[in-house]
Write a protein that holds these residues in place. Sequence first.
Motif, PDB file in Angstrom:
ATOM      1  N   ASP A 259       9.306   1.476  -6.226  1.00  0.00           N
ATOM      2  CA  ASP A 259       8.588   0.260  -6.603  1.00  0.00           C
ATOM      3  C   ASP A 259       7.972  -0.372  -5.363  1.00  0.00           C
ATOM      4  O   ASP A 259       8.418  -0.120  -4.231  1.00  0.00           O
ATOM      5  N   GLU A 260       6.959  -1.196  -5.590  1.00  0.00           N
ATOM      6  CA  GLU A 260       6.248  -1.846  -4.479  1.00  0.00           C
ATOM      7  C   GLU A 260       5.708  -0.816  -3.501  1.00  0.00           C
ATOM      8  O   GLU A 260       5.786  -0.977  -2.282  1.00  0.00           O
ATOM      9  N   ALA A 261       5.116   0.267  -4.054  1.00  0.00           N
ATOM     10  CA  ALA A 261       4.664   1.357  -3.193  1.00  0.00           C
ATOM     11  C   ALA A 261       3.514   0.952  -2.290  1.00  0.00           C
ATOM     12  O   ALA A 261       3.334   1.519  -1.213  1.00  0.00           O
ATOM     13  N   ASP A 262       2.707  -0.050  -2.697  1.00  0.00           N
ATOM     14  CA  ASP A 262       1.576  -0.423  -1.849  1.00  0.00           C
ATOM     15  C   ASP A 262       2.027  -1.079  -0.553  1.00  0.00           C
ATOM     16  O   ASP A 262       1.205  -1.283   0.343  1.00  0.00           O
ATOM     17  N   ALA A 263       3.309  -1.397  -0.431  1.00  0.00           N
ATOM     18  CA  ALA A 263       3.811  -1.899   0.850  1.00  0.00           C
ATOM     19  C   ALA A 263       3.699  -0.834   1.933  1.00  0.00           C
ATOM     20  O   ALA A 263       3.619  -1.142   3.119  1.00  0.00           O
ATOM     21  N   LEU A 264       3.675   0.436   1.505  1.00  0.00           N
ATOM     22  CA  LEU A 264       3.554   1.531   2.461  1.00  0.00           C
ATOM     23  C   LEU A 264       2.242   2.293   2.294  1.00  0.00           C
ATOM     24  O   LEU A 264       1.602   2.663   3.267  1.00  0.00           O
ATOM     25  N   PHE A 265       1.806   2.486   1.049  1.00  0.00           N
ATOM     26  CA  PHE A 265       0.636   3.321   0.801  1.00  0.00           C
ATOM     27  C   PHE A 265      -0.637   2.500   0.754  1.00  0.00           C
ATOM     28  O   PHE A 265      -1.398   2.583  -0.208  1.00  0.00           O
ATOM     29  N   GLY A 266      -0.849   1.699   1.737  1.00  0.00           N
ATOM     30  CA  GLY A 266      -2.105   0.986   1.818  1.00  0.00           C
ATOM     31  C   GLY A 266      -3.200   1.929   2.233  1.00  0.00           C
ATOM     32  O   GLY A 266      -2.964   3.059   2.645  1.00  0.00           O
ATOM     33  N   LYS A 267      -4.448   1.475   2.138  1.00  0.00           N
ATOM     34  CA  LYS A 267      -5.574   2.346   2.491  1.00  0.00           C
ATOM     35  C   LYS A 267      -5.520   2.650   3.973  1.00  0.00           C
ATOM     36  O   LYS A 267      -5.512   1.755   4.798  1.00  0.00           O
ATOM     37  N   ARG A 268      -5.472   3.944   4.302  1.00  0.00           N
ATOM     38  CA  ARG A 268      -5.383   4.363   5.699  1.00  0.00           C
ATOM     39  C   ARG A 268      -6.766   4.254   6.340  1.00  0.00           C
ATOM     40  O   ARG A 268      -7.668   5.020   6.046  1.00  0.00           O
ATOM     41  N   SER A 269      -6.884   3.309   7.224  1.00  0.00           N
ATOM     42  CA  SER A 269      -8.171   3.066   7.865  1.00  0.00           C
ATOM     43  C   SER A 269      -8.217   3.783   9.203  1.00  0.00           C
ATOM     44  O   SER A 269      -7.320   4.520   9.572  1.00  0.00           O
ATOM     45  N   GLU A 270      -9.287   3.563   9.926  1.00  0.00           N
ATOM     46  CA  GLU A 270      -9.385   4.133  11.258  1.00  0.00           C
ATOM     47  C   GLU A 270      -8.295   3.569  12.150  1.00  0.00           C
ATOM     48  O   GLU A 270      -7.926   2.404  12.032  1.00  0.00           O
TER      49      GLU A 270
ATOM     50  N   GLN B 112      -6.621   0.312  -5.974  1.00  0.00           N
ATOM     51  CA  GLN B 112      -7.852   0.438  -5.204  1.00  0.00           C
ATOM     52  C   GLN B 112      -7.596   0.507  -3.707  1.00  0.00           C
ATOM     53  O   GLN B 112      -8.492   0.879  -2.938  1.00  0.00           O
ATOM     54  N   HIS B 113      -6.395   0.162  -3.276  1.00  0.00           N
ATOM     55  CA  HIS B 113      -6.076   0.213  -1.854  1.00  0.00           C
ATOM     56  C   HIS B 113      -5.455   1.544  -1.419  1.00  0.00           C
ATOM     57  O   HIS B 113      -5.062   1.685  -0.275  1.00  0.00           O
ATOM     58  N   LEU B 114      -5.353   2.470  -2.364  1.00  0.00           N
ATOM     59  CA  LEU B 114      -4.715   3.741  -2.032  1.00  0.00           C
ATOM     60  C   LEU B 114      -5.733   4.734  -1.502  1.00  0.00           C
ATOM     61  O   LEU B 114      -6.875   4.809  -1.979  1.00  0.00           O
ATOM     62  N   ASP B 115      -5.320   5.510  -0.541  1.00  0.00           N
ATOM     63  CA  ASP B 115      -6.168   6.511   0.083  1.00  0.00           C
ATOM     64  C   ASP B 115      -6.397   7.674  -0.881  1.00  0.00           C
ATOM     65  O   ASP B 115      -5.464   8.174  -1.514  1.00  0.00           O
ATOM     66  N   GLN B 116      -7.631   8.152  -0.973  1.00  0.00           N
ATOM     67  CA  GLN B 116      -7.955   9.257  -1.865  1.00  0.00           C
ATOM     68  C   GLN B 116      -7.230  10.541  -1.449  1.00  0.00           C
ATOM     69  O   GLN B 116      -6.863  11.350  -2.294  1.00  0.00           O
ATOM     70  N   ALA B 117      -7.024  10.727  -0.145  1.00  0.00           N
ATOM     71  CA  ALA B 117      -6.287  11.911   0.315  1.00  0.00           C
ATOM     72  C   ALA B 117      -4.857  11.903  -0.212  1.00  0.00           C
ATOM     73  O   ALA B 117      -4.276  12.953  -0.484  1.00  0.00           O
ATOM     74  N   PHE B 118      -4.314  10.707  -0.348  1.00  0.00           N
ATOM     75  CA  PHE B 118      -2.960  10.594  -0.893  1.00  0.00           C
ATOM     76  C   PHE B 118      -2.959  10.891  -2.387  1.00  0.00           C
ATOM     77  O   PHE B 118      -2.096  11.595  -2.903  1.00  0.00           O
ATOM     78  N   LEU B 119      -3.964  10.382  -3.105  1.00  0.00           N
ATOM     79  CA  LEU B 119      -4.011  10.564  -4.554  1.00  0.00           C
ATOM     80  C   LEU B 119      -4.137  12.032  -4.933  1.00  0.00           C
ATOM     81  O   LEU B 119      -3.610  12.467  -5.955  1.00  0.00           O
TER      82      LEU B 119
END
Length: 742
Positions: free
Chosen positions: A591-602, A637-644
């Motif tokens: 649960d609360e996965a977006d605490a870690l899987f935020g969009k990986r930016s540069e 929407q904040h998840l990285d496509q590479a992760f998906l």
Amino acid sequence: MIAAAVPQTEAAYAASWDHLAEELLWLDHLLYLRLLERRRQAGEDPLEPFKGLVLSEQEILRLLAGGTRRPAPSRDPGEADLSATLTLELDELAQRIAQRRDASAREGMELTLPRLSRIFHLSPFEERCLLICLAPEVDRKYEKLYAYLQDDVTRRKPTVGLVLELLSSCREEELASRAAFEPQAPLVKARLVEVADGNGGSSTLLSRTLKLEDRIAGFLLGSATIAPDVQEMAELVLPGGAPGEAGLASRDLRGRIVEVLRELLVRSEPASLVLSLHGPYGSEKQALARAVCADLGLPLVTADVERLLAGPRPFEETAWLLVREAVLQPAALCLRGVDRLFTEEQGAGRPHDKLRALLDTIRALSRLTFLLGERPWSPAGALSLDGFLDVELGPPDAAAARALWEERLQGKPLDGPVEAGALASRFRLTPGQIRDAVALAGSLARWRSPRDGRIATDDLAAACRAQAGLELSRVARKVEPRYGWGDIVLPPDSLEQLREVCGQAEHRHVVFGDWGFGRRMSLGKGLNALFSGAPGTGKTMAAEVIARELGLDLYRIDLSQVISKYIGETEKNLDRVFAAAEGSNAILFFDEADALFGKRSEVRDSHDRYANVEVSYLLQKMEEYQGVAILATNLRQHLDQAFLRRLSFTVHFPSPDEDSRRRIWEGAWPPETPLGDDVDFATLARQFKLAGGNIRNIALAAAFLAAAEGGPVRQAHLLRATRREFQKTGKTISEAEMGGAA
């Protein structure tokens, strides 16, 4: 009269006792010769009748004459000729014994004394010392002989001084031979002889008595009985007995191990082979070791490290006795629970003192040793890597697991057909856990239905869940699944995806096993899903529905509590979770996965770089995990496509529309709850845009309000509870909205 010359070739000994008897004859000649030498040096002694207190010289001579087949000598000039004859016969007898020992070795006859000498690398002096100590165990006459030669009728065991006198030809040789009785010398270190000091530690080395250790005496005389000190903690498994259960899952591995060991055992190097078998409970490590030894025709001495540690002796001493016993049999050695010899601080690769002592003993004595544990480890320099083999045992693949289920369920009273393949897909159990699960299911069935005790599918599912989960409960919270398909309200496509998740979980044995996909995939055999949607839209409920449908335990892990600001701590926390879950067969709900899987930016700084490392590490652990893992996030929407792309499913949970809200309102009430005639779910669904979680909170709060007033739940209670629910989120409801719903 001088005996005839010894022929060049001598026949091999028929048995070890024939050899020992001839060695004792050699000892009789030696004792006779030393007595004559002592008489010649002493001359006429007026105290001669009192030597040895009550032992007379005539009795001693009679004993010796019987052993050497010679008459008792009298004090006359002919005594010198007798000494010369005895010396010559002693040398000839030694040559004869050496030739017959060589002949026995060529014919494959294992004589106990030479074998003991070879095992512990004894010198000829040390081997003769064992013979002197063995003699009183065979014939009590030697007690009288030793007592007489030591001038003390109470000293019936040989002393260090007597042994040095009998086996040394000069003072320099005596001094050099004292090293054989030092603590690190083989006789003492290997506990072949006991060096006793009868004066509380004040005796000189020469005065200390020697006694052959009971197990060594028994070994020399042909006894195969395990030493009493070892019997309480060890078991001897003969190769002709039942090799134990080494389930279908390990038959190929068993053949490979036998093939490798046969190749290595015929070589002289490495001198010591250590096979580390590690894996979870029920992976049949000991059964595999027994089966391998049965195939090799080797006996096996098995023991548990926990019992060795709890024994009355120091661990190092007990370990030495155990390893020595395995070598004496001869047999391979199998030690269970080696993990007990590791400490958390030292880590899996660093043995502490007790393990190091055990490995040193194994290296010095044992030819083949099985070390059984749950954790992998390496000897880290304590043992030559040339002789170390590491084998990991885990749950069987789908095909082998299905065969094990079918084998275990055969002949059991079943309440309807049981699909073994489905059990193999849902529950990743070791052979031992499958055995235990069937036994527990039978117990559950007898408790549920004492009359026939037929095992139902639910009994098997409950028994499988009971096989694991204790470790996981320490790092995650278990959720009891209470919802079914009729309780969840979602769009048709989302519901269809959830059913597809269950379908993949149930039929993995077909695709990965029967259809061969498992052989083409090293990772990704598990089942991963992402549930995304606003809070209260049913993500947790969906996880419960899947867990209930599959009959698996559900554990919730709050990722916001796993993440740490300290470098490396997040990975440690994740590793702890997945390690505990490995054998649990549970569904992991993050649960609360977006605490870690935020969009990986540069990468802009070191923290960004390390955040990417944490994400990659979690992805790796998810791919390695063989069970079902579900991630829940509020912000897809904040998840990285590479992760998906690395997930099996992504299921979106939208906010419910009006019709869905009405269905949620109607399904939120237990059948026993009294509802008033004025309750209007359609109006509530139209007026308030709430998620399913909020609606269920309102229903519960309204039920308490009604219970406090002693009547049924009415529309007023629902409106009041709705106002409170909005207040929790910091929102307000206008009077117009409330009036419209009233």
